[in-house]
Write a protein that holds these residues in place. Structure first.
Motif, short mmCIF file in Angstrom:
data_model
loop_
_atom_site.label_atom_id
_atom_site.label_comp_id
_atom_site.label_asym_id
_atom_site.label_seq_id
_atom_site.Cartn_x
_atom_site.Cartn_y
_atom_site.Cartn_z
N ARG A 156 -7.65 -2.37 4.99
CA ARG A 156 -7.46 -2.82 3.61
C ARG A 156 -6.05 -3.34 3.34
NH1 ARG A 156 -7.64 0.23 -2.23
NH2 ARG A 156 -7.38 -1.69 -3.40
N TYR A 157 -5.07 -2.74 4.03
CA TYR A 157 -3.67 -3.13 3.79
C TYR A 157 -3.43 -4.61 4.04
CZ TYR A 157 -2.57 -3.57 8.76
OH TYR A 157 -2.52 -3.99 10.06
N ILE A 172 4.89 -2.11 -9.18
CA ILE A 172 4.60 -0.84 -8.50
C ILE A 172 5.86 -0.31 -7.82
CG2 ILE A 172 3.37 0.19 -6.53
CD1 ILE A 172 0.94 -1.44 -7.23
N GLN A 182 -10.61 4.81 2.21
CA GLN A 182 -10.59 3.35 2.33
C GLN A 182 -10.66 2.95 3.79
OE1 GLN A 182 -10.49 1.14 -0.18
NE2 GLN A 182 -10.23 2.62 -1.85
N PHE A 210 -7.56 8.27 0.68
CA PHE A 210 -8.13 7.50 -0.42
C PHE A 210 -9.52 6.94 -0.10
CE2 PHE A 210 -3.59 7.48 -1.42
CZ PHE A 210 -3.61 7.81 -2.77
N TYR A 257 0.56 2.81 -0.28
CA TYR A 257 0.95 1.84 0.76
C TYR A 257 2.27 1.16 0.40
CZ TYR A 257 0.72 -1.73 4.33
OH TYR A 257 1.03 -2.54 5.41
N ALA A 273 -1.24 7.51 -7.32
CA ALA A 273 -2.45 7.27 -8.11
C ALA A 273 -3.49 6.47 -7.35
CB ALA A 273 -2.08 6.54 -9.40
N SER A 274 -3.07 5.75 -6.31
CA SER A 274 -4.01 4.86 -5.62
C SER A 274 -3.52 4.54 -4.22
CB SER A 274 -4.16 3.54 -6.40
OG SER A 274 -2.92 2.83 -6.39
N TYR A 275 -4.44 3.97 -3.45
CA TYR A 275 -4.09 3.45 -2.11
C TYR A 275 -2.96 2.44 -2.23
CZ TYR A 275 -4.81 1.19 2.47
OH TYR A 275 -4.64 0.68 3.73
N MET A 276 -3.06 1.57 -3.23
CA MET A 276 -2.07 0.51 -3.46
C MET A 276 -0.67 1.11 -3.62
SD MET A 276 -2.25 -2.92 -4.12
CE MET A 276 -1.38 -4.23 -4.99
N GLU A 277 -0.57 2.16 -4.44
CA GLU A 277 0.73 2.80 -4.67
C GLU A 277 1.26 3.44 -3.39
OE1 GLU A 277 1.37 5.66 -7.69
OE2 GLU A 277 1.04 4.26 -9.35
N SER A 306 -1.14 13.14 -2.60
CA SER A 306 -1.73 13.44 -3.92
C SER A 306 -0.82 13.01 -5.07
CB SER A 306 -2.03 14.94 -4.03
OG SER A 306 -0.85 15.69 -3.80
#
Length: 464
Positions: free
Chosen positions: A317-318, A327, A313, A311, A368, A362-366, A359
């Motif tokens: 970031r975590y 989520i 990043q 992603f 992680y 949808a995001s780094y957030m998801e 893949s």
């Protein structure tokens, strides 16, 4: 000016060697840290530099004993386990401090277990999974058969905490917290050395066992002090919790390894549990502590790199990600088991998340959140091994994951019938090492506020 009474504590880790001074309220008033360059043994394997360690202990102690503002009342020591220093009659090391990661010869291992009842039966008696050099008793066995001339020169084989104590006291002791931690030496069923230690004559290489909370008088630089005999670091880190909490609890000590420690579970280890990396520690009062572990911190390091790269990043970031229950609900509906996950996957050994396609997120957030969801599933599989057979109402988490809101909320959701706390305290191992000898140096009552707790209530519908 009246000097402040303090305890000096040496905390020797694999990487950092630390010295602390604690006042009577267990506040750190002085701290010093050092790192040594490793040396190699006769086979070229990396190992601890004993001479650097010896010089550092004496020099550091000499420095703090000269402080005008502090009066050192007592000295104690903790160090990592599975490490033995073999000394001769003059107290000089006769061989390197071999690394517990040193490969163990298969033929010699087979000879040992064939002679003493087989791996399964032997491991049940000693509460020691088959770990090669990590079973420190096997290091002595190896020296006996591979280097008999060196073996004959050994006066005492001291576990590392007791060797550091010897450097200050000049006296040799064995300690139950070191002997009783996956060493292959202690028979937990008869509460004595395993029969092989006597039959092989290895018993003669071990110093007398002394209580872990005892001290001996020491004279150094013209003054008198009290010195402990040293503690295995994992056992020392448990002491503040045993002192502060009487109700049964499990401590999850999280770092490179995530270790679940249950001092209130007295059920004997089964062969199946041993195969899942369950073992028993010995706490400083001589009682067994059932423990299980998995490589959670290491796995976190690997998967965070993978997610961050995908992603684009920063890997840090975590640390600032908040817990988002929506989520988690979405992931549980849409993701489910990892593609290709085999039935009956061993959650203690294998990472489910490593099989997932990044893949699909949808995001780094998801991604992680899914990773921590999978990791907590592993954590529960591991912790359940020590929870069964004991009525525990509280779970304390210390170390790295105690600061991870996603991990803590998911763990609380996994154990809705228990109280889950993030626990924090500065230098738990060193504090525990000082607490072990509290009555010998501290005029104040045992403190009841050393551990800070943050309660995680289940405020969402997440179910694990």
């Amino acid at each position: 000016m009246q000097k402040i009474p303090v305890a000096a504590i040496f905390d020797v880790g694999k990487t950092n060697k630390k010295l602390f001074l604690f006042d009577e309220n267990y506040k750190i008033v002085y701290e010093k840290s050092a790192r040594f360059t490793e040396t190699v043994d006769e086979d070229g394997e990396a190992c601890e530099n004993i001479e650097s360690l010896r010089l550092s202990v004496h020099d550091s102690l000499r420095d703090v004993l000269r402080f005008q503002e502090y009066q050192v009342q007592a000295i104690n020591f903790s160090a990592y386990g599975a490490s033995v220093v073999c000394i001769d009659r003059e107290g000089e090391p006769v061989c390197p401090l071999y690394s517990y990661l040193k490969p163990y010869p298969e033929e010699l291992k087979k000879q040992f277990y064939d002679t003493y009842g087989g791996e399964g039966r032997f491991s049940k008696k000693t509460a020691s999974p088959v770990l090669g050099s990590l079973n420190s008793g096997m290091q002595i066995y190896r020296i006996k058969y591979e280097r008999p001339e060196l073996y004959s020169r050994i006066s005492y084989a001291l576990h590392l905490p007791q060797y550091i104590s010897y450097l200050v006291t000049g006296q040799c002791f064995s300690d139950i917290t070191s002997i009783g931690c996956h060493t292959n030496l202690w028979d937990f069923r008869k509460n004595d050395y395993h029969e092989w230690v006597t039959k092989e004559g290895v018993i003669d290489k071990f110093a007398p066992i002394a209580p872990s909370d005892e001290v001996v008088p020491v004279s150094f630089l013209g003054n008198n002090y009290k010195a402990g005999i040293g503690l295995h670091d994992s056992s020392a880190a448990l002491i503040p919790y045993l002192v502060n909490f009487q109700e049964p609890f499990v401590l999850l000590s999280t770092g490179t390894w995530c270790i679940s420690l249950n001092p209130f579970n007295t059920t004997p280890l089964t062969e199946a549990e041993l195969q899942k990396d369950c073992l028993s520690y010995m706490q400083y009062k001589g009682k067994p502590v059932k423990a299980s572990r998995f490589f959670g911190g290491y796995e976190h390091e690997q998967q965070v790199k993978r997610i961050a790269e995908h992603f684009n990043q920063n890997t840090a970031r975590y640390k600032t990600l908040p817990f988002d229950p929506e989520i988690i609900s979405k992931l549980q509906r849409e993701q489910g088991p990892a593609p290709g996950e085999r039935p009956g996957i061993n959650h203690l050994q294998e990472s489910v998340f490593a099989q997932r396609e990044l893949s699909s997120f949808a995001s780094y957030m998801e991604a992680y959140h899914q990773f921590i969801l999978d990791l907590v599933t592993q954590q529960v599989s591991s912790t359940q091994l020590v929870l069964e057979g004991a009525d525990v109402k509280r779970i304390f988490v210390d170390g790295g994951f105690s600061k991870n809101a996603i991990y803590m909320n998911l763990l609380a959701a996994a154990y809705p019938e228990k109280e889950v706390f993030a626990a924090s305290m500065a230098q738990a191992t060193a504090v525990g090492t000082a607490l072990a000898i509290h009555r010998h140096w501290n005029t104040k009552p045992l403190p009841n506020d050393i551990v800070e707790l943050k309660y995680y209530a289940v405020t969402h519908d997440t179910k694990l």
